[in-house]
Each structure stands twice: as C-alpha cells, then as structure tokens.
Design a protein around this motif. Structure first.
Motif, short mmCIF file in Angstrom:
data_model
loop_
_atom_site.label_atom_id
_atom_site.label_comp_id
_atom_site.label_asym_id
_atom_site.label_seq_id
_atom_site.Cartn_x
_atom_site.Cartn_y
_atom_site.Cartn_z
N LYS A 1 5.03 12.25 -0.03
CA LYS A 1 5.78 12.43 1.23
C LYS A 1 5.33 11.44 2.30
O LYS A 1 6.12 11.04 3.15
CB LYS A 1 5.59 13.85 1.75
CG LYS A 1 6.52 14.85 1.09
CD LYS A 1 6.39 16.18 1.81
CE LYS A 1 7.01 17.32 1.04
NZ LYS A 1 6.56 18.62 1.57
N SER A 2 4.03 11.07 2.26
CA SER A 2 3.54 10.16 3.30
C SER A 2 4.00 8.71 3.03
O SER A 2 3.84 7.84 3.89
CB SER A 2 2.01 10.22 3.38
OG SER A 2 1.45 9.59 2.23
N LEU B 1 11.16 16.64 -1.69
CA LEU B 1 11.48 15.56 -0.76
C LEU B 1 12.77 15.83 0.03
O LEU B 1 13.24 14.98 0.77
CB LEU B 1 11.61 14.24 -1.53
CG LEU B 1 10.29 13.70 -2.11
CD1 LEU B 1 10.57 12.59 -3.11
CD2 LEU B 1 9.37 13.20 -1.00
N GLN C 1 2.29 15.63 -4.11
CA GLN C 1 3.51 15.76 -3.29
C GLN C 1 3.25 15.34 -1.85
O GLN C 1 4.04 14.64 -1.24
CB GLN C 1 4.03 17.19 -3.35
CG GLN C 1 4.65 17.52 -4.70
CD GLN C 1 5.42 18.82 -4.68
OE1 GLN C 1 5.46 19.52 -3.66
NE2 GLN C 1 6.02 19.17 -5.81
N GLN D 1 13.36 14.73 3.78
CA GLN D 1 13.55 13.29 3.99
C GLN D 1 14.88 12.83 3.40
O GLN D 1 15.59 12.04 4.00
CB GLN D 1 12.40 12.50 3.37
CG GLN D 1 12.53 10.99 3.52
CD GLN D 1 12.58 10.54 4.97
OE1 GLN D 1 11.77 10.97 5.80
NE2 GLN D 1 13.57 9.71 5.31
#
Lengths: 478, 419, 253
Positions: free
Chosen positions: B115-116, B19, B111, B22
């Motif tokens: 992430k979405s 991640l 994953q 982000q």
C-alpha cells in the motif's frame, strides 16, 4: 552576494508616461458592426471589408489557446476598444508641421525624433500611435529607389493588387486565434515593398506606441522583398504604465522571393507590469516569413517588456538552399512570463537554419523557449543548429526549454543543445576584485551572455538593447 | 470517451481487494480525465486509435508459454502469460533477504508495504497507469531486506500469445543498502494490449540495476512504465531496449527524493517497418545534490515512427543538481519519422543542466575511413548504424545480458534496409 | 607501380594540386616534404578518392589500373593504404570487428577465403604486439579515446594487417615523442620489401632519420618543385624552405 542579486530587481520603466492627446476612441466591445466601422473609418474598399469579416467569422469559431506554464487572467474581448486615433489625424496631416505637437513630443520623449533633419541618417521611420500611423519619414528618398514604405492602411488604397496578393499569404486569416482576431480588427502597421534587385538604401523602422487606456493594438506588417532584393527592418514598441492589462496582438508577414534577404529586428519594450505583476501588456504576436529559392530571413529580437509574451517568429524554408535565422534575447523579471521561440519549417533541399536563444530570468519571472524544427521528406541535406541557453538570477524564477523536433528525412541533420547557468559568486567576486561594482559586473556578465545575439542587431539597436538590459538590471545588486 | 475505456471502467467496478481504496481513487481520477484528447500533450504524437475502439476483453490464458532464456545468467523468473501469473512462487528457492509474493497471497505486513508503494511513486497523470491501478489484480511484490545483496536477476516476464487485454503490476522495495537486479521483459506479437507498470521504492544507500526489454512486435500493443523513487545516496542503473509494435509506449520516471542519489539511464530503440515506439522519460529532482545522466538512442527504419520526450524537472529546492540528457536518432528512409522533444523545466539557479537532441545521418568522415580500408559501402553503413546503438549495449553492467542482446539486435537490424 | 601525370585537383572549388607528376617503382620509398598549405595532405586524400576532392585534369595509374576510375573502397582493395594524420573515432564499432571486415575484404579481392574469427584474432594479436599496443585495444571502439600516439600506432597496425602494395603515410610523425616515433618507424620498416612502395608525407626531416627514403620531393603550391635523394631532406632541415622564395620562408618561421 546572491542576496545582492536578489535585491529587488526594481527597474524604472522609462516609457511609462501617458500623453494627453485628444483622441477618437471606439466604445469597448467587438461585433460585426465594429469591424464595419473600422473599415469605414479607413475608407476601405469592399474586398478589404470582406476579408476582415471572413477573419472575424473564423475567429468566432476558434477556441482561445491555453499554454502550459503561462498563467494570466483571461482577456475579456468585450472590454477592449478596437480603435483609437488622435483627433488631429482625422484629416491626415500632409507634413510633420501639421502633426499635433504633443504627439511629436511623445516620440521625442521616447528618443525617436520624427523630424527628418534631426534623425540619424540612414533610418526611415513609420510611427504608429494607438490605431493609426502618424508619420512616415524619408518617403521620397525611398521612392526614388523604388521602395514602398507606407502605412498599410494607405497601401490598401494605393497598392490594392499587392495587398490582395500578399496579405494573409504567409499567415492565413485562420492561422490561430490571435491571428484571426488581428485579421478582423487590424487598424494599421507598415507595408514595405522592395522591387527586384534593389538593396534598400536605408534601414526601415516602425515605432509602435499604445497610449489610450483599454485599447488593444492590432497592427499588421507586411514586407515583400522581390527577387534579389535586400531590406533591414527594425521595430520598437512602448506603452504607458497602467494597472490594467492591455492586449497587443500583431501579425507580421514576410515574403522573401528568390535570392532576396530580409533582416527583421525587434526591440520589444512594452510595459511589463509592476513588481507584483499588476498591469502590463499581453503580447500575443504571430510573425512568419516565407523563403523562396536561395532567400534568407533573419529574425533578431530583444524582448524585455510585456507581462506575458507569446511569440514565435518563424521561417517557412520553401525554396531550395534558403536560410532561416532566429536570434533572441528574452529578459524577464518581476512577474513577467515569456514564452517565445521560433519555428523552422524545412521544405526545400539544402535549407539551413540557425537558432540562438538566450533567456535571462530574474525575480519571480518565468522564461521559456518553445520551438519547432521540422524536416520535410523532400528537405534533402537540410541542416539545423539550435542553441538555447538560460541564465537564472536568483532562486525564485524559472527557466524552461521545450524544443519540438520532427524529421522525415534521413539526410537532414538536426542538432539541438541547451544549457542553464547562473551568475556565479566567483564571477562576481573576480569582477569586484578587479574594481568593478557588483551591478556593473552583473550587467557585464549578462551582456557577455547575450553577445552572440547583440552582434546580429543593427548598430543603433544594439546600443539601445544594451541600455535596456542595463536599465532592467539597475538596482538588482547592492 | 472511448469504447474500450468505458468497458474497462465498467469491469473495474468488481475489482475488490486490500488495495480497493486506492483503486477507487484512481478510477475516479480516470473518469474525470477521460480519454486523452487530440490536444493532450502526453499523447500528441502517438495515435491511440488502435486502442480507442477496441473491445476490453481478457486474454485467454496459456499455461505453459515458451519462456525466452538468457545464457549464463542466473535468473529467478516470474512469468505472466497473457496477464496471468503462471509461476508458482511458493516453489521458488529464494536467496536469503529476498521475498517475493503475488498480490493475491500477500500477508498483512506485505499488504501494508504494498500500500505504501502502490500508485505512490507513479505519477497520477497517466491514463493507462490509472487503468492499471484500477484493474491490475495480477501482480507481484518483490522485497529485499536491508543490507541484502541479491545475486540472481529477478526477471518479470510479460508474454503475449493470445488476443485480449492483460494488466500486470510489479512493486519493488529495496531496504537500506540493499542490492538487486530486476529485469522487466515483455515479448509477443498477438493482437493484445498489455499494460505493465512497475514501481520501485529504493531506500537510502540501496542500488538497483534495472532492465526493461520491451520487445513486443506486430499487433501486440504495450503501454507501461517503470517508476523509481530514490532515497538518500541511492543509485539506479537502468537500461531500456524497445522494439516497436502497432503501439508501444513506455514512461520512465526517476524521482530523486533523497539527496546525493544518482541515476544513470540508457535507452535503445530499434524500429522496423510499421512500428511505433514512444518513450517518455522524466528526471524529477525534488531535493538538492542529485545527479542524473540519460542517453537515449534510436534507429528508425523505413515506415517506422519514433517518439521521444525527455524531461528534466528541477524543483525550487533542488540546488546543486547535475542533470544531463542526450537523445540521438538515425532515420533510415524518407518514410521514417521521428518526433523528439527534450525538455528542461528549471526552478533552481545553482544547477548544471543540459540536454541535447540530434537527428543525423552517418558521419561522412567515419564512412570514408572505413571505405579507405576496403570495407564495402553497404557493410560500412550497417556497421556504422549499428555501432551507434552498440555503443550503449557495451555499457550494460552484466556481460551475459549484453552477449544475449547484441546478436538479437544485430539480427533485427540486419533485416532492416539501410540506404 | 604508381604513375601520376599532370594531376590537378581541387577542394571546394579551390585548386590545390596544380600539375603534379610522380612515378614510384616497386619497393621504393619516396618522401614528400613541403611547407604548410603545399597540398601534402590533399595528395593523400585525392589518391584515396575522398569525397569532395575533385580531379580536374591528369591521370593516376596504380599497377596499370586507372585509379581515378575507382571508388574509395575499390582503391583500397587495389592495395592503396592511407595512414591518416588524424584518424577518426568511431564509437560503437570495435577495432576488432572493423579490422576483420577490412582484412576479409582484401582477402576476397585476392580470391582468398575469409579468415575465421580465431585465425584473425591470432594475426591481430601479433600486429598489436608489434606496434606495442595493449591487447584490449582490439575490443575498444575504433580509435575511441586513443591518444594521438595510440591512433598513429593503430594506423600502422592496420597497415601490417592489410598488406597493401602502396602505403601513404600522412604526417605519421606529427605529435609523437621519440619513443613512439621509433615504434611507428619500426612498424613501417618491418613492412618494407622489394614489392611494397611507400609515400612518406612529412613536414620535418626527423621522421626520415628513422625511415630512410630513396627519393625526396619538395611539394610547393601544388607541384613538385625539386627532387633528389635523402640529402635533399637534410638540406631542407638546415636551410628551411627559403629556396622556394619569400612566401614560404615566412610560413616556416
């Protein structure tokens, strides 16, 4: 049908003319010398100048406020002239006959005849043109009743003790950015004093007119109602149609002593700018009243003008059993932005407040109610009722409600309600089926929506307010 | 800038996992925003002084914390003890259609799903949400397959037993027409700071029953949020219960991203002496034809302070929305304080929106009625005050949860003085 | 058992009861009739001790005790029960919880042990059946979402459970259809005995067909202006309140 409503809410601004009047206007800009000159022009005593300078120094330290949901180009405080007066006023005319006829015509054009014999009985008028008061009518009749109604610049000379005592007592110099600015540069406004036990024999009214280009108007109004007295005060305002924004930053202070009542009504019709948001008045106003025991202050406002309005007429309910009221209609259209509401500060026991706010948004405008109701720890048995209704006309506008409620008293009751609605196709259809044209129908529906507020206005103002809404909606429907 | 935030930002530099990109973005936003100043509307009534000068240290970890149990309720417990996931997920037996992974053990597919959702549903404005984005390594991903109807309640616990900071994250995905119940449950009273944020992606026709029990007290500071994105005809039924502590702040955001979605939300707060509870909610209607209904009620005890901010935001396109919000409060003393602000922000004309807020005392008529039946005044006052929140408890869909909650609230209330 | 002498009472500084005398013996049923605005409901509120109802003169004794000296809940525990015309809704407080508290308050007064939940439930169920309310009414909030008739029956159910010595029924017939009226009347009649007394306040004679009064009083302008037996009610039914003078004749139209 809604397309019909959407169709350019193009409104004629009837008060948009400019009068050719020879004026004495300060060059643009603000510094200490400008304040000294204003004070000198007014021949003010030293204490008044000091008061102004204190306000100015406080202002220099303050940050210009920014408000969420309100967007406008910043004001350049050095590009404004802080004083403008018709030349004919230099040696103040002693009677209406000495007043520049062009000035009188200006007011006549606005529908405010200043010759007493032509006036509707029962209303005394103070007319403020740019930075100065040009005439105050019916003064003698009022003096007989013991009522003082005069330009505040005159009151500084004639009633220094009253001014010293009350000026800034409700809205301190340091209250906010625009109140401090006003404290430094205010040029005129009205002063009203109602002695103990007197019921003011007529409605008092002030008409404000901005005429010159690039001038700001900074008027200051102070109303003191002594024990058990009553006064109803009205104000109206207009300005020429211009491409530049102009600043109006007024301060109004009301003092209602024990058992006194003040009713303050405003019909605000400053130039709102054109359809694309060009020009118009920035209306940044601080209005506040203090209520002592059993006193009552009632604010009623119809806000249809200005490109940006920032205004929260408020009541400090200091005395036990005192009452504050706020009735408001705010209509925005074109690119107008209004952020208006009230503050009700409940300090005393059994204090009561009522807030009725009607917002009508059309065009690409944004209309917000922002208010504060505060219940102090000593406000036992205090009550507030608030109702905020918004009417949206078309789908390009916005309606917002931001009520702040704070309570520290378990016996105080606060009730707030807000709703939104639209002029529905069904309503329009029904009216049209009964033979009304769409425009009349919308105007009827809008007037119905505002009825609760209009009934609080003095008669003539109610008529004027109704007309303003009609003009505002003219051509809005096919 | 606050000492605590500076240290958090420093510590965040070495957080690195799938991640990271982000996390870096959020960190940059955090650095730009800085510590919320006095004028920050979001924090206007909630003093952050207890966090501002704090030291950002991780809490020591207790391996076997006492987990509060709920009778007659079938739960799958995921326990964070002082910020560390102590449940061995691989040991859990999960019903078909339900998948649970810790962030650390998420596979490639998971994953991508995480992430979405991660920082995509939660609004970016929230300082502590950004902190959580940047540093919360401990987290779980709960995934329900399309059409699966999960019976047991997935319960995520945050237990605070030690001094220090804890940052946990929950990410939930409901597939189309899936059904799930999630309970976020926090308790503890150590001198701690827990940031606990959860993001829920609820696909078309799916239904989420949600509980957030924020029962931290004393010096246990909690700042967290539950954020929901609703697909077409998706529905949410959420119940929140908050106690106050030195600092308790929750943000609940419901985002109508699909048409004809429905959200119902009830919130109860019951605050005793010295406690602060701040609830910010937003009903965000971005598309037409959504409905939302929110009821928040609180009792503010002697020396306690409640802050409520309930916003309804109707976007230009969200025609035919129905949204209603109601906030009611009772104060028990002159040393109680409530700041409430229901907000409407409306840009569409064909909508029905209303909000109301009251601060009131007990209804005189109801009190008289009870007295006229011989009930002692003090008892009647307690019954009426408590009835005010009990009304929302009785609306809880799961009886076992209501049965567990009611005596708990009742006991807490009985210790508060009603004058 | 109840003795009212020269009672004067006011609401918001307006005098409503203006010198009322009334004596009620054990087991008696007294009907109080009268035109709108005569002060019928006010009498019930004054006797029960509602806030805002000020007694300026006179005395009221219940079983030898000075009633006016007591708080609302103390009067209730002395055996005074008021069945309200418009019972208030109390959402969030269950009917069951509410009645259990009040029954146990009465028991405490009489020096009896409080009922356990199971004992109370048994009693409550019986009472519920007697007034023909479904059992789930016990679980619902007090009067919450009840119809007008259900509220009235709920009042009678409470009366049955609380076993008061003096029952004041305030317009218990208003808004009821014949079947509901029968249920209410049966409930009341089942509670009549030689110790328990009733004041039945009503605008119409109709209720008195079901609950037979021993005495009928006409209340007008805050005073009892005429008393008699059950036949007086029939007379009113036939001729209205015309005998009180023009003022009342109109209000009856």
């Amino acid at each position: 049908m809604s397309e019909q409503i959407d169709q350019a809410l193009s409104r004629k601004y009837d008060a948009g003319f400019y009068s050719e009047i020879e004026s004495e206007t300060f060059e643009n800009g603000l510094d200490e010398s400008v304040i000294r000159r204003i004070s000198e022009m007014k021949g003010e005593p030293e204490w008044m100048l000091e008061w102004r300078l204190k306000a100015y120094n406080a202002w220099l330290q303050m940050e210009e406020p920014e408000w969420a949901h309100v967007e406008y180009p910043k004001v350049d405080f050095q590009a404004i002239s802080y004083y403008s007066a018709p030349k004919s006023m230099k040696d103040k005319p002693k009677s209406l006959d000495e007043v520049d006829p062009e000035l009188l015509r200006t007011y006549e054009k606005l529908g405010i005849p200043l010759h007493e014999q032509e006036m509707l009985a029962g209303v005394a008028v103070d007319a403020v043109f740019d930075s100065v008061s040009v005439v105050t009518t019916f003064r003698e009749k009022l003096e007989d009743a013991g009522v003082i109604f005069c330009p505040i610049s005159e009151a500084v000379h004639k009633y220094p003790e009253l001014i010293k005592k009350y000026l800034g007592s409700v809205v301190p110099r340091t209250d906010n950015f625009y109140a401090a600015l006003n404290g430094a540069v205010f040029t005129d406004g009205s002063f009203v004093f109602i002695p103990k036990g007197v019921r003011c024999p007529m409605e008092l009214s002030t008409y404000f007119r901005i005429n010159e280009q690039n001038t700001g108007q900074f008027e200051r109004t102070l109303i003191v109602a002594e024990e058990g007295s009553y006064v109803s005060y009205l104000e109206g305002c207009t300005a020429p149609q211009r491409d530049e924004n102009q600043l109006h930053a007024a301060v109004v202070e009301l003092v209602a002593m024990d058992d006194a009542q003040i009713k303050y009504s405003t019909v605000q019709n400053w130039y709102p700018g054109d359809e694309d948001g060009k020009g118009g008045i920035y209306n940044f106003v601080t209005k506040r009243g203090i209520c002592h025991t059993n006193a009552k202050i009632s604010w009623t406002q119809v806000e249809t003008g200005s490109s940006v309005t920032w205004k929260y007429p408020s009541c400090v309910l200091k005395g036990d059993n005192s009452v504050g009221e706020f009735y408001s209609v705010a209509l925005t259209r074109g690119r107008q932005q209004a952020d208006t509401g009230t503050k009700m500060i409940h300090l005393g026991k059994n204090t009561r407040s009522t807030i009725i706010s009607k917002g009508i948004s059309a065009g690409k405008s944004n209309n917000a109610y922002r208010g504060l109701v505060q219940m102090g720890p000593r406000a036992d048995g205090a009550r507030n009722f608030t109702e905020c209704d918004s009417l949206l006309i078309g789908d390009q506008c916005g309606a917002h409600t931001f009520p702040y409620i704070e309570s520290r008293n378990p016996t105080a009751i606060v009730e707030h309600e807000a709703t939104t609605s639209k002029v529905s196709d069904e309503q329009l259809f029904l009216c049209q089926q009964r033979g009304l044209d769409a425009e009349k129908a919308v105007s009827m529906i809008v007037n119905g929506f505002c009825k609760e507020v209009f009934k609080e206005l003095p008669m003539e103002f109610a008529v004027e307010a109704g007309k303003l809404l009609e003009i505002s909606l003219e051509g809005s429907v096919g | 800038m606050s000492q605590w935030l500076e240290q958090v930002i420093d510590n965040a530099q070495d957080v690195s996992d799938f991640l990271s990109s982000q996390r870096k973005k959020s960190l940059a936003a955090l650095q730009e925003q800085g510590w919320p100043g006095k004028r920050a509307e979001q924090w206007r009534f909630t003093p952050l002084t207890s966090v501002e000068k704090r030291k950002a240290i991780k809490a020591k970890v207790t391996d076997e914390p006492a987990v509060p149990q709920i009778d007659k309720l079938d739960t799958i417990d995921l326990v964070f003890a002082d910020g560390k996931l102590v449940t061995d997920i691989s040991e859990l037996s999960l019903p078909k259609g339900l998948k649970i992974k810790s962030l650390k053990k998420a596979g490639d597919d998971e994953q991508a799903a995480i992430k979405s959702i991660f920082a995509k549903i939660k609004p970016a404005r929230h300082t502590f949400g950004l902190v959580n984005d940047a540093v919360a390594k401990q987290g779980v991903f709960i995934d329900v397959a399309a059409g699966a109807k999960i019976k047991p309640v997935v319960r995520v616990l945050n237990l605070s037993t030690q001094t220090g900071d804890a940052h946990t994250r929950v990410l939930v995905r409901l597939g189309e027409a899936a059904k799930l119940t999630v309970m976020e449950h926090g308790e503890g009273s150590a001198d701690s700071l827990t940031t606990a944020f959860a993001e829920y992606s609820i696909a078309d026709h799916a239904h989420l029953e949600h509980y957030r029990f924020a029962l931290f007290t004393g010096k246990a500071k909690q700042i967290g949020g539950s954020h929901f994105k609703l697909g077409e005809e998706a529905s949410l039924n959420s119940t929140l219960v908050g106690y106050g502590s030195e600092l308790s702040r929750l943000d609940i955001d419901v985002w109508h991203a699909g048409e004809h979605a429905n959200a119902k939300m009830n919130a109860i707060y019951l605050l005793a002496e010295g406690e602060l509870f701040d609830l910010h909610t937003t009903l965000e209607h971005a598309v037409p034809n959504g409905t939302s209904e929110e009821n928040a009620r609180g009792i503010v005890g002697d020396g306690a302070r409640a802050v409520f901010n309930g916003r309804i935001h109707i976007h230009r396109d969200a025609q035919k929305t129905l949204a209603e919000l109601n906030n009611r409060n009772l104060l028990l003393s002159r040393r109680s304080l409530i700041n409430t602000k229901p907000e409407l922000e409306i840009y569409a004309d064909d909508v029905k929106c209303a909000h109301g807020a009251t601060v009131a005392e007990i209804d005189d008529t109801a009190l008289y009625y009870m007295l006229s039946r011989g009930i002692p005044r003090s008892k009647a006052l307690v019954m009426l005050n408590f009835g005010f929140i009990q009304e929302l408890v009785t609306q809880i869909p799961k009886e076992a949860i209501a049965d567990w909650l009611l005596p708990k609230l009742s006991e807490r209330f009985s210790q508060m003085e009603v004058k | 058992m109840l003795k009212i002498s020269n009672l004067h009472a006011s609401v918001e500084e307006k005098t409503i009861i203006k010198g009322l005398d009334l004596e009620i013996g054990p087991g008696e049923v007294h009907a109080i009739m009268g035109p709108n605005g005569a002060g019928k409901s006010t009498l019930g509120y004054v006797l029960s001790g509602r806030d805002g109802y000020e007694v300026s003169d006179g005395t009221v004794e219940l079983n030898g005790k000075d009633l006016l000296d007591l708080d609302v809940e103390e009067r209730a525990r002395e055996g005074l029960f008021l069945a309200f015309q418009y019972p208030v809704e109390i959402p969030g407080v269950s009917n069951m919880e509410f009645m259990k508290e009040s029954v146990n308050a009465m028991r405490e007064q009489r020096g009896e042990e409080p009922l356990t939940a199971a004992e109370f439930l048994k009693k409550a169920k019986e009472a519920c059946k007697q007034v023909q309310l479904p059992l789930d009414f016990l679980k619902r909030g007090v009067n919450e979402g009840f119809s007008g008739g259900e509220k009235k029956r709920n009042e009678i159910m409470q009366m049955i459970l609380l076993e008061p010595s003096l029952c004041i029924l305030d317009e218990s017939d208003s808004g009821l259809d014949v079947d509901a009226l029968q249920v209410v009347a049966d409930g009341v009649n089942s509670q009549r005995n030689d110790k328990r007394s009733f004041i039945v306040v009503t605008h119409y004679q109709r209720l008195l067909d079901y609950i037979k009064p021993d005495f009928v009083h006409i209340l007008a302008d805050g005073k009892i202006v005429k008393s008699g037996d059950a036949s007086l009610a029939l007379e009113v039914e036939k001729n209205g309140y015309a005998f009180l003078g023009k003022k009342y004749e109109e209000s009856e139209a």
